[in-house]
Design a protein around this motif. Structure first.
Motif, short mmCIF file in Angstrom:
data_model
loop_
_atom_site.label_atom_id
_atom_site.label_comp_id
_atom_site.label_asym_id
_atom_site.label_seq_id
_atom_site.Cartn_x
_atom_site.Cartn_y
_atom_site.Cartn_z
N LEU A 84 -33.91 47.92 -24.96
CA LEU A 84 -35.14 48.53 -24.43
C LEU A 84 -36.09 48.97 -25.54
CD1 LEU A 84 -33.46 50.86 -21.75
CD2 LEU A 84 -34.30 48.51 -21.44
N VAL A 85 -35.72 48.76 -26.80
CA VAL A 85 -36.49 49.29 -27.92
C VAL A 85 -37.88 48.66 -27.99
CG1 VAL A 85 -35.69 47.56 -29.60
CG2 VAL A 85 -36.33 49.86 -30.38
N GLN A 86 -38.83 49.45 -28.50
CA GLN A 86 -40.20 48.99 -28.66
C GLN A 86 -40.46 48.57 -30.11
OE1 GLN A 86 -42.57 48.82 -25.99
NE2 GLN A 86 -40.59 49.07 -24.95
N ILE A 87 -41.31 47.57 -30.28
CA ILE A 87 -41.73 47.17 -31.62
C ILE A 87 -42.80 48.15 -32.09
CG2 ILE A 87 -43.63 45.61 -31.00
CD1 ILE A 87 -42.22 43.59 -33.00
N LEU A 88 -42.84 48.45 -33.38
CA LEU A 88 -43.73 49.48 -33.90
C LEU A 88 -45.14 48.93 -34.19
CD1 LEU A 88 -41.11 51.34 -36.08
CD2 LEU A 88 -42.42 52.32 -34.19
N PRO A 89 -46.14 49.81 -34.20
CA PRO A 89 -47.53 49.37 -34.37
C PRO A 89 -47.78 48.63 -35.69
CG PRO A 89 -47.45 51.65 -33.60
CD PRO A 89 -46.04 51.26 -33.94
N GLY A 90 -48.53 47.55 -35.60
CA GLY A 90 -48.92 46.78 -36.78
C GLY A 90 -47.92 45.74 -37.21
N VAL A 91 -46.73 45.77 -36.65
CA VAL A 91 -45.66 44.87 -37.10
C VAL A 91 -45.95 43.42 -36.75
CG1 VAL A 91 -43.24 44.25 -36.78
CG2 VAL A 91 -43.88 46.64 -37.12
N GLU A 92 -46.22 43.16 -35.47
CA GLU A 92 -46.45 41.77 -35.05
C GLU A 92 -47.64 41.16 -35.78
OE1 GLU A 92 -45.65 40.32 -30.93
OE2 GLU A 92 -45.78 42.46 -30.45
N LYS A 93 -48.68 41.94 -35.97
CA LYS A 93 -49.87 41.44 -36.65
C LYS A 93 -49.54 40.99 -38.07
CE LYS A 93 -54.48 42.81 -38.25
NZ LYS A 93 -55.45 43.92 -38.39
N LEU A 94 -48.80 41.83 -38.81
CA LEU A 94 -48.47 41.50 -40.20
C LEU A 94 -47.53 40.31 -40.28
CD1 LEU A 94 -48.65 42.01 -43.20
CD2 LEU A 94 -46.81 43.71 -42.96
N LEU A 95 -46.50 40.30 -39.45
CA LEU A 95 -45.53 39.19 -39.49
C LEU A 95 -46.20 37.86 -39.16
CD1 LEU A 95 -42.34 40.74 -37.84
CD2 LEU A 95 -42.95 40.61 -40.26
N LYS A 96 -47.03 37.84 -38.16
CA LYS A 96 -47.73 36.60 -37.78
C LYS A 96 -48.67 36.16 -38.89
CE LYS A 96 -47.60 37.24 -32.75
NZ LYS A 96 -48.41 37.53 -31.54
N HIS A 97 -49.33 37.12 -39.51
CA HIS A 97 -50.28 36.81 -40.59
C HIS A 97 -49.56 36.19 -41.79
CE1 HIS A 97 -53.60 37.28 -43.39
NE2 HIS A 97 -52.79 37.93 -44.20
N LEU A 98 -48.48 36.82 -42.23
CA LEU A 98 -47.75 36.31 -43.39
C LEU A 98 -47.12 34.94 -43.09
CD1 LEU A 98 -46.01 39.57 -44.70
CD2 LEU A 98 -48.11 38.49 -45.54
N HIS A 99 -46.62 34.79 -41.88
CA HIS A 99 -46.02 33.51 -41.48
C HIS A 99 -47.08 32.41 -41.46
CE1 HIS A 99 -43.23 30.77 -39.62
NE2 HIS A 99 -44.02 30.62 -38.56
N LYS A 100 -48.24 32.73 -40.95
CA LYS A 100 -49.36 31.77 -40.91
C LYS A 100 -49.70 31.26 -42.30
CE LYS A 100 -54.34 31.69 -39.92
NZ LYS A 100 -55.49 32.52 -39.46
N HIS A 101 -49.57 32.14 -43.29
CA HIS A 101 -49.92 31.77 -44.67
C HIS A 101 -48.68 31.38 -45.50
CE1 HIS A 101 -54.19 32.81 -44.46
NE2 HIS A 101 -53.83 33.80 -43.67
N ASN A 102 -47.60 31.09 -44.80
CA ASN A 102 -46.38 30.55 -45.44
C ASN A 102 -45.80 31.47 -46.52
OD1 ASN A 102 -46.45 28.03 -43.96
ND2 ASN A 102 -48.19 27.47 -45.25
N ILE A 103 -45.86 32.77 -46.28
CA ILE A 103 -45.23 33.74 -47.18
C ILE A 103 -43.77 33.89 -46.73
CG2 ILE A 103 -45.26 36.08 -48.10
CD1 ILE A 103 -47.73 34.37 -48.83
N PRO A 104 -42.78 33.57 -47.57
CA PRO A 104 -41.37 33.69 -47.16
C PRO A 104 -40.99 35.14 -46.91
CG PRO A 104 -41.60 32.26 -49.09
CD PRO A 104 -42.91 32.98 -48.92
N MET A 105 -40.32 35.38 -45.78
CA MET A 105 -39.93 36.73 -45.39
C MET A 105 -38.45 36.78 -45.00
SD MET A 105 -43.13 37.88 -42.96
CE MET A 105 -43.19 36.32 -42.07
N ALA A 106 -37.83 37.93 -45.22
CA ALA A 106 -36.44 38.14 -44.81
C ALA A 106 -36.27 39.58 -44.35
CB ALA A 106 -35.49 37.85 -45.96
N ILE A 107 -35.12 39.86 -43.74
CA ILE A 107 -34.76 41.22 -43.34
C ILE A 107 -33.52 41.63 -44.13
CG2 ILE A 107 -33.67 42.56 -41.46
CD1 ILE A 107 -35.55 41.24 -39.52
N ALA A 108 -33.50 42.89 -44.57
CA ALA A 108 -32.31 43.47 -45.21
C ALA A 108 -32.04 44.81 -44.53
CB ALA A 108 -32.52 43.65 -46.71
N SER A 109 -31.02 44.84 -43.70
CA SER A 109 -30.75 46.01 -42.85
C SER A 109 -29.28 46.43 -42.95
CB SER A 109 -31.06 45.64 -41.39
OG SER A 109 -30.58 46.61 -40.48
N GLY A 110 -29.04 47.70 -42.69
CA GLY A 110 -27.67 48.20 -42.66
C GLY A 110 -26.95 47.89 -41.36
#
Length: 230
Positions: free
Chosen positions: A87-113
């Motif tokens: 049920l968790v919500q995505i935080l403000p600004g997240v989708e915009k940044l991820l889509k933007h970086l992906h559009k410009h082919n910036i490699p991204m990863a997640i590092a989580s506990g």
């Protein structure tokens, strides 16, 4: 602005940064604490953020003197988390940044506990959003991550798994937790810190490269990344 250096790769924490799961973690923990007349305070919580799940459980039990083993504690939390994490919500600004970086082919990863199982619960309704990541490093399950944050392990492992194997100086980390800021700093990476309102910003101002109130405030061009379209 001269203190910011251009980057080629970006690594994100997840809990409390991309998804509003830290609030849910607190709710679950306090319900367990209520059974023993204990209060789960911010001072205790901040020690757990970014840790592997077993490490976080052990700290909670020790700090509060809970009459539970790590296994018993994790079993109790897991039952409630399985119900509420989807049920968790995505935080403000997240989708915009991820889509933007992906559009410009910036490699991204997640590092989580997090663990893989809980990662799946949290992201079940955001499959498309999370599909932009090249890979995900989940410290609780990943054998290559020997030590929890604030050790640099998870970010170094995440960086090495990019095919380009970028140098740490070329990697930008996004974090919400003090442990995570230290982890990124210890890895030799620049760190954008988006802290909880209760965090003491002064204690890490020399470790965080940039401190923001929200992902919505981030300007990619500060780090040599393509700017948002005007």
């Amino acid at each position: 602005m001269s203190s910011y250096k251009p980057v080629t790769h970006v690594i994100f924490d997840m809990d409390g940064l991309l998804l509003d799961t830290e609030r849910l973690y607190t709710e679950v923990t306090q319900r367990i604490c209520d059974d023993f007349g204990k209060q789960f305070t911010w001072e205790i919580k901040v020690k757990l953020m970014g840790k592997k799940e077993t490490d976080a459980a052990r700290i909670t039990i020790d700090e509060l003197g809970l009459p539970l083993t790590v296994e018993e504690y994790l079993k109790r939390t897991q039952e409630e988390q399985k119900r509420i994490f989807p049920l968790v919500q995505i935080l403000p600004g997240v989708e915009k940044l991820l889509k933007h970086l992906h559009k410009h082919n910036i490699p991204m990863a997640i590092a989580s506990g997090s663990s893989r199982e809980k990662y799946n619960w949290k992201t079940v309704n955001y499959q498309e959003v999370f599909s932009v990541f090249k890979h995900v490093v989940l410290s609780t399950d990943d054998p290559d991550v020997k030590n929890s944050k604030p050790a640099p392990d998870c970010f170094l492992v995440a960086a090495k798994r990019f095919p380009e194997n970028p140098k740490p100086a070329k990697v930008l980390v996004f974090e919400d937790a003090p442990n995570g800021v230290l982890s990124g700093f210890n890895a030799g990476m620049q760190v954008v810190w988006i802290p909880d309102l209760r965090a003491d910003k002064s204690e890490l101002k020399d470790k965080a490269t940039l401190i923001l109130n929200s992902m919505e405030e981030f300007k990619p061009e500060l780090f040599g990344l393509p700017p948002y379209d005007s």
